[in-house]
Design a protein around this motif. Sequence first.
Motif, PDB file in Angstrom:
ATOM      1  N   PRO A 139       0.809  -1.225   0.000  1.00  0.00           N
ATOM      2  CA  PRO A 139       0.000   0.000   0.000  1.00  0.00           C
ATOM      3  C   PRO A 139       0.844   1.278   0.000  1.00  0.00           C
ATOM      4  O   PRO A 139       0.344   2.331  -0.362  1.00  0.00           O
ATOM      5  N   ALA A 140       2.108   1.197   0.359  1.00  0.00           N
ATOM      6  CA  ALA A 140       2.960   2.391   0.400  1.00  0.00           C
ATOM      7  C   ALA A 140       3.637   2.658  -0.945  1.00  0.00           C
ATOM      8  O   ALA A 140       3.574   3.770  -1.461  1.00  0.00           O
ATOM      9  N   PHE A 145       3.284  -8.075  -4.588  1.00  0.00           N
ATOM     10  CA  PHE A 145       3.939  -9.049  -3.719  1.00  0.00           C
ATOM     11  C   PHE A 145       4.527 -10.186  -4.551  1.00  0.00           C
ATOM     12  O   PHE A 145       3.896 -10.642  -5.498  1.00  0.00           O
ATOM     13  N   PRO A 146       5.733 -10.639  -4.196  1.00  0.00           N
ATOM     14  CA  PRO A 146       6.309 -11.795  -4.903  1.00  0.00           C
ATOM     15  C   PRO A 146       5.608 -13.078  -4.458  1.00  0.00           C
ATOM     16  O   PRO A 146       4.826 -13.074  -3.501  1.00  0.00           O
ATOM     17  N   ALA A 152      10.964 -14.302   2.617  1.00  0.00           N
ATOM     18  CA  ALA A 152      11.934 -14.643   3.665  1.00  0.00           C
ATOM     19  C   ALA A 152      11.823 -13.738   4.884  1.00  0.00           C
ATOM     20  O   ALA A 152      11.967 -14.180   6.017  1.00  0.00           O
ATOM     21  N   GLU A 153      11.558 -12.467   4.678  1.00  0.00           N
ATOM     22  CA  GLU A 153      11.557 -11.500   5.770  1.00  0.00           C
ATOM     23  C   GLU A 153      10.159 -11.040   6.191  1.00  0.00           C
ATOM     24  O   GLU A 153      10.012 -10.382   7.214  1.00  0.00           O
ATOM     25  N   ILE A 161       8.321  -2.153   4.405  1.00  0.00           N
ATOM     26  CA  ILE A 161       7.237  -2.136   5.396  1.00  0.00           C
ATOM     27  C   ILE A 161       6.875  -3.581   5.712  1.00  0.00           C
ATOM     28  O   ILE A 161       6.616  -4.366   4.791  1.00  0.00           O
ATOM     29  N   PRO A 162       6.861  -3.974   6.982  1.00  0.00           N
ATOM     30  CA  PRO A 162       6.464  -5.342   7.336  1.00  0.00           C
ATOM     31  C   PRO A 162       5.008  -5.613   6.950  1.00  0.00           C
ATOM     32  O   PRO A 162       4.148  -4.739   7.075  1.00  0.00           O
TER      33      PRO A 162
END
Length: 173
Positions: A139-140, A145-146, A152-153, A161-162
């Motif tokens: 959203p930022a 998204f892959p 991984a993170e 951004i998490p």
Amino acid sequence: MEENIDEKREIWLTRVEPLDGESISHFLGRFRREKGNKFSAPSGLGQVVGFGAVLVRWEKFYFNPFPTQQELEALATVVELHADRLRQMLPPIGVGMNHSPIRLCGACYGESPCHKIEWQFKKTAGCDRHQLRLLSKCPACEKPFPIPALWAEGLCQKCFIPFAEMTKYPKAY
């Protein structure tokens, strides 16, 4: 010879416990990255399992043809799970899948950091649990998204951004 393969597997493969509702893509990515496993690509794990590039398709939610019981059992042997448990990470027979965009509910991810298989069902428009629309890009920064195997993170690969912090952005469902 088979005993030799089993002995080697015990030495270099680490078991990974699946999470509730986790997609096969996310699970395979976590399994490949686990300390002791370190497969750089799904094809490497596919070679160990004995069916080559099939896992590449599964990580991208391409299940045509649908995984056979024999394929699930071969993978189950390597990842040390029951084939039935792997089957739970796949869509139900007859349920259509969205291959892209990859979608997520940030609130669900914050509670259990994994990609849920149900987020990719064609019939799923939002999160019934949190009453939020699923996100299909950050959203930022708006980066899509892959595939979940690469998560991984648990954060946007562009602006960092998490996923769990993306709950303030989606609209009500």
